[in-house]
Design a protein around this motif. Structure first.
Motif, PDB file in Angstrom:
ATOM      1  N   GLY A   1       0.373  -5.454 -10.580  1.00 44.87           N
ATOM      2  CA  GLY A   1       1.179  -5.119 -11.741  1.00 44.87           C
ATOM      3  C   GLY A   1       0.563  -5.477 -13.074  1.00 44.87           C
ATOM      4  O   GLY A   1       1.224  -5.383 -14.109  1.00 44.87           O
ATOM      5  N   ARG A   2      -0.707  -5.902 -13.079  1.00 49.01           N
ATOM      6  CA  ARG A   2      -1.368  -6.198 -14.342  1.00 49.01           C
ATOM      7  C   ARG A   2      -2.090  -4.951 -14.854  1.00 49.01           C
ATOM      8  O   ARG A   2      -2.263  -3.979 -14.127  1.00 49.01           O
ATOM      9  N   ILE A   3      -2.515  -5.014 -16.088  1.00 52.21           N
ATOM     10  CA  ILE A   3      -3.260  -3.890 -16.665  1.00 52.21           C
ATOM     11  C   ILE A   3      -4.705  -3.965 -16.179  1.00 52.21           C
ATOM     12  O   ILE A   3      -5.335  -5.021 -16.215  1.00 52.21           O
ATOM     13  N   THR A   4      -5.246  -2.837 -15.739  1.00 56.64           N
ATOM     14  CA  THR A   4      -6.606  -2.800 -15.200  1.00 56.64           C
ATOM     15  C   THR A   4      -7.633  -2.795 -16.319  1.00 56.64           C
ATOM     16  O   THR A   4      -7.309  -2.545 -17.482  1.00 56.64           O
TER      17      THR A   4
ATOM     18  N   PRO B   1     -11.342   7.635 -20.805  1.00 61.05           N
ATOM     19  CA  PRO B   1     -11.154   6.245 -20.366  1.00 61.05           C
ATOM     20  C   PRO B   1      -9.717   5.804 -20.586  1.00 61.05           C
ATOM     21  O   PRO B   1      -9.133   6.033 -21.642  1.00 61.05           O
ATOM     22  N   MET B   2      -9.135   5.167 -19.601  1.00 60.99           N
ATOM     23  CA  MET B   2      -7.765   4.670 -19.681  1.00 60.99           C
ATOM     24  C   MET B   2      -7.672   3.331 -18.956  1.00 60.99           C
ATOM     25  O   MET B   2      -8.504   3.005 -18.115  1.00 60.99           O
ATOM     26  N   LYS B   3      -6.611   2.596 -19.265  1.00 61.44           N
ATOM     27  CA  LYS B   3      -6.198   1.468 -18.447  1.00 61.44           C
ATOM     28  C   LYS B   3      -4.941   1.887 -17.709  1.00 61.44           C
ATOM     29  O   LYS B   3      -4.149   2.691 -18.219  1.00 61.44           O
ATOM     30  N   LEU B   4      -4.743   1.339 -16.509  1.00 62.61           N
ATOM     31  CA  LEU B   4      -3.596   1.693 -15.683  1.00 62.61           C
ATOM     32  C   LEU B   4      -2.752   0.458 -15.395  1.00 62.61           C
ATOM     33  O   LEU B   4      -3.267  -0.657 -15.349  1.00 62.61           O
ATOM     34  N   GLN B   5      -1.457   0.685 -15.180  1.00 63.76           N
ATOM     35  CA  GLN B   5      -0.569  -0.422 -14.812  1.00 63.76           C
ATOM     36  C   GLN B   5       0.596   0.123 -13.998  1.00 63.76           C
ATOM     37  O   GLN B   5       1.232   1.108 -14.378  1.00 63.76           O
ATOM     38  N   LEU B   6       0.865  -0.525 -12.865  1.00 67.93           N
ATOM     39  CA  LEU B   6       2.034  -0.186 -12.056  1.00 67.93           C
ATOM     40  C   LEU B   6       3.192  -1.094 -12.453  1.00 67.93           C
ATOM     41  O   LEU B   6       2.992  -2.259 -12.772  1.00 67.93           O
ATOM     42  N   PHE B   7       4.408  -0.557 -12.433  1.00 69.64           N
ATOM     43  CA  PHE B   7       5.583  -1.370 -12.725  1.00 69.64           C
ATOM     44  C   PHE B   7       6.791  -0.780 -12.016  1.00 69.64           C
ATOM     45  O   PHE B   7       6.794   0.405 -11.648  1.00 69.64           O
ATOM     46  N   ARG B   8       7.803  -1.590 -11.833  1.00 71.49           N
ATOM     47  CA  ARG B   8       9.062  -1.132 -11.251  1.00 71.49           C
ATOM     48  C   ARG B   8      10.064  -0.909 -12.374  1.00 71.49           C
ATOM     49  O   ARG B   8      10.207  -1.748 -13.261  1.00 71.49           O
TER      50      ARG B   8
ATOM     51  N   ASP C   1      14.151  -0.124 -13.684  1.00 69.99           N
ATOM     52  CA  ASP C   1      15.371  -0.889 -13.394  1.00 69.99           C
ATOM     53  C   ASP C   1      16.058  -0.442 -12.113  1.00 69.99           C
ATOM     54  O   ASP C   1      17.001  -1.074 -11.647  1.00 69.99           O
ATOM     55  N   LYS C   2      15.577   0.663 -11.501  1.00 71.81           N
ATOM     56  CA  LYS C   2      16.096   1.121 -10.212  1.00 71.81           C
ATOM     57  C   LYS C   2      15.221   0.645  -9.051  1.00 71.81           C
ATOM     58  O   LYS C   2      15.503   0.948  -7.897  1.00 71.81           O
ATOM     59  N   GLY C   3      14.134  -0.057  -9.386  1.00 71.07           N
ATOM     60  CA  GLY C   3      13.239  -0.565  -8.360  1.00 71.07           C
ATOM     61  C   GLY C   3      12.154   0.407  -7.944  1.00 71.07           C
ATOM     62  O   GLY C   3      11.359   0.107  -7.048  1.00 71.07           O
ATOM     63  N   GLU C   4      12.099   1.581  -8.592  1.00 68.95           N
ATOM     64  CA  GLU C   4      11.082   2.580  -8.243  1.00 68.95           C
ATOM     65  C   GLU C   4       9.762   2.257  -8.941  1.00 68.95           C
ATOM     66  O   GLU C   4       9.747   1.785 -10.074  1.00 68.95           O
ATOM     67  N   VAL C   5       8.654   2.528  -8.249  1.00 66.63           N
ATOM     68  CA  VAL C   5       7.331   2.228  -8.784  1.00 66.63           C
ATOM     69  C   VAL C   5       6.853   3.378  -9.663  1.00 66.63           C
ATOM     70  O   VAL C   5       6.897   4.543  -9.268  1.00 66.63           O
ATOM     71  N   ASN C   6       6.418   3.043 -10.867  1.00 67.20           N
ATOM     72  CA  ASN C   6       5.893   4.033 -11.801  1.00 67.20           C
ATOM     73  C   ASN C   6       4.514   3.628 -12.279  1.00 67.20           C
ATOM     74  O   ASN C   6       4.097   2.471 -12.128  1.00 67.20           O
ATOM     75  N   LEU C   7       3.818   4.578 -12.893  1.00 71.13           N
ATOM     76  CA  LEU C   7       2.464   4.348 -13.392  1.00 71.13           C
ATOM     77  C   LEU C   7       2.423   4.574 -14.895  1.00 71.13           C
ATOM     78  O   LEU C   7       2.886   5.597 -15.384  1.00 71.13           O
TER      79      LEU C   7
ATOM     80  N   GLU D   1       0.820  -1.213   0.000  1.00 71.65           N
ATOM     81  CA  GLU D   1       0.000   0.000   0.000  1.00 71.65           C
ATOM     82  C   GLU D   1       0.853   1.263   0.000  1.00 71.65           C
ATOM     83  O   GLU D   1       0.554   2.225  -0.711  1.00 71.65           O
ATOM     84  N   HIS D   2       1.950   1.276   0.773  1.00 70.04           N
ATOM     85  CA  HIS D   2       2.763   2.492   0.848  1.00 70.04           C
ATOM     86  C   HIS D   2       3.557   2.735  -0.439  1.00 70.04           C
ATOM     87  O   HIS D   2       4.098   3.822  -0.634  1.00 70.04           O
ATOM     88  N   GLU D   3       3.601   1.724  -1.353  1.00 70.80           N
ATOM     89  CA  GLU D   3       4.310   1.898  -2.612  1.00 70.80           C
ATOM     90  C   GLU D   3       3.430   2.464  -3.718  1.00 70.80           C
ATOM     91  O   GLU D   3       3.937   2.911  -4.749  1.00 70.80           O
ATOM     92  N   ILE D   4       2.128   2.426  -3.530  1.00 71.18           N
ATOM     93  CA  ILE D   4       1.226   2.907  -4.574  1.00 71.18           C
ATOM     94  C   ILE D   4       1.457   4.404  -4.801  1.00 71.18           C
ATOM     95  O   ILE D   4       1.429   5.190  -3.857  1.00 71.18           O
ATOM     96  N   PRO D   5       1.690   4.824  -6.048  1.00 73.51           N
ATOM     97  CA  PRO D   5       1.967   6.246  -6.336  1.00 73.51           C
ATOM     98  C   PRO D   5       0.690   7.082  -6.332  1.00 73.51           C
ATOM     99  O   PRO D   5       0.174   7.476  -7.381  1.00 73.51           O
TER     100      PRO D   5
END
Length: 258
Positions: free
Chosen positions: A41-44, A62-69, A71-77, A9-13
């Motif tokens: 990490g899947r597409i919504t 309308p959009m689809k969203l996806q979280l990913f890390r 190569d530095k391990g940071e969470v992006n959207l 939860e604390h990683e969600i941007p």
């Protein structure tokens, strides 16, 4: 549910999501059909977003969203907008690349990003006609193929490894069984293993699009801040604001990194 997921939860941007009109409270109130893909990490499914365009007007899209890390391990959207058709001129795609994308495969291309050339995998999201992009370095296909070899006690040939590195699914014989592996950017790790042959790989891809997401369906945030499931694309895509904002975002590619 969030604590046991790929992203805690604390990683969600939340700040990035707020730019799309989605507050932290909205995220926590989402039904499992939407929040589970997001935090894993899947597409919504499609979701209606609201943000300010360059002219100051609030745009609903309308959009689809996806979280990913990265190569530095940071969470992006990443966000994937709805397009009426695949715009092949965006990356100067040739006919062979177009056919591979429409068949559900990933392709490998060099892309200029912020003035830097990067090798990326590109795959088509068939519902939105948006192109999903991920850095080759983030997928680590060679490592995943070694894992497949180790688990199944087999050795892939050089041609099979090269095909997989190019984004093509590869069918393997494991004893008297078939296993198909390959790049799939819709998956959290960007890689998928299917117990079955190439036809099974294709069948599962069709099930994913045709059965789970009939038509253009998605979750819509109402004025009462409730989430409901309904058709949204036809209504929203007619809005002039969508076309105005799309011009800005398409310059950055179909997959928009916030």
């Amino acid at each position: 549910m969030i604590a046991k997921s790929k992203f805690l939860e604390h990683e969600i941007p939340y700040k990035m999501l707020e730019e799309l009109g989605i507050s932290k409270r909205n995220v926590l109130d989402m039904p499992k059909e939407l929040v589970e893909p997001l935090v894993n990490g899947r597409i919504t499914p499609l979701i209606s977003t609201r943000y300010k365009a360059e002219n100051g007007r609030v745009v609903e899209m309308p959009m689809k969203l996806q979280l990913f890390r990265d190569d530095k391990g940071e969470v992006n959207l990443m966000t994937y907008q709805v397009h009426k058709s695949l715009e092949k001129g965006q990356f100067r795609l040739n006919e062979q690349e177009l056919q591979r994308l429409k068949a559900g495969e990933a392709i490998k291309r060099e892309v200029r990003e912020n003035g830097v050339r990067k090798q990326k995998y590109i795959q088509l999201d068939m519902e939105t006609n948006a192109l999903i992009m991920r850095d080759l370095a983030g997928i680590k296909v060679a490592d995943k193929l070694r894992d497949v070899e180790k688990v199944n006690d087999i050795e892939l040939g050089a041609n099979q490894k090269q095909a997989a590195a190019e984004g093509k699914p590869v069918e393997l014989s494991v004893g008297d069984q078939k296993v198909t592996v390959g790049v799939d950017l819709r998956e959290p790790q960007g890689f998928k293993v299917v117990n079955g042959d190439m036809k099974e790989w294709e069948r599962q891809a069709k099930i994913k699009y045709d059965n789970e997401h009939k038509g253009f369906m998605g979750y819509v945030l109402t004025d009462e801040n409730r989430w409901e499931y309904q058709q949204v694309v036809n209504r929203l895509s007619r809005k002039e604001d969508v076309d105005v904002s799309r011009k800005k975002e398409e310059k950055k590619g179909s997959g928009l990194k916030l």
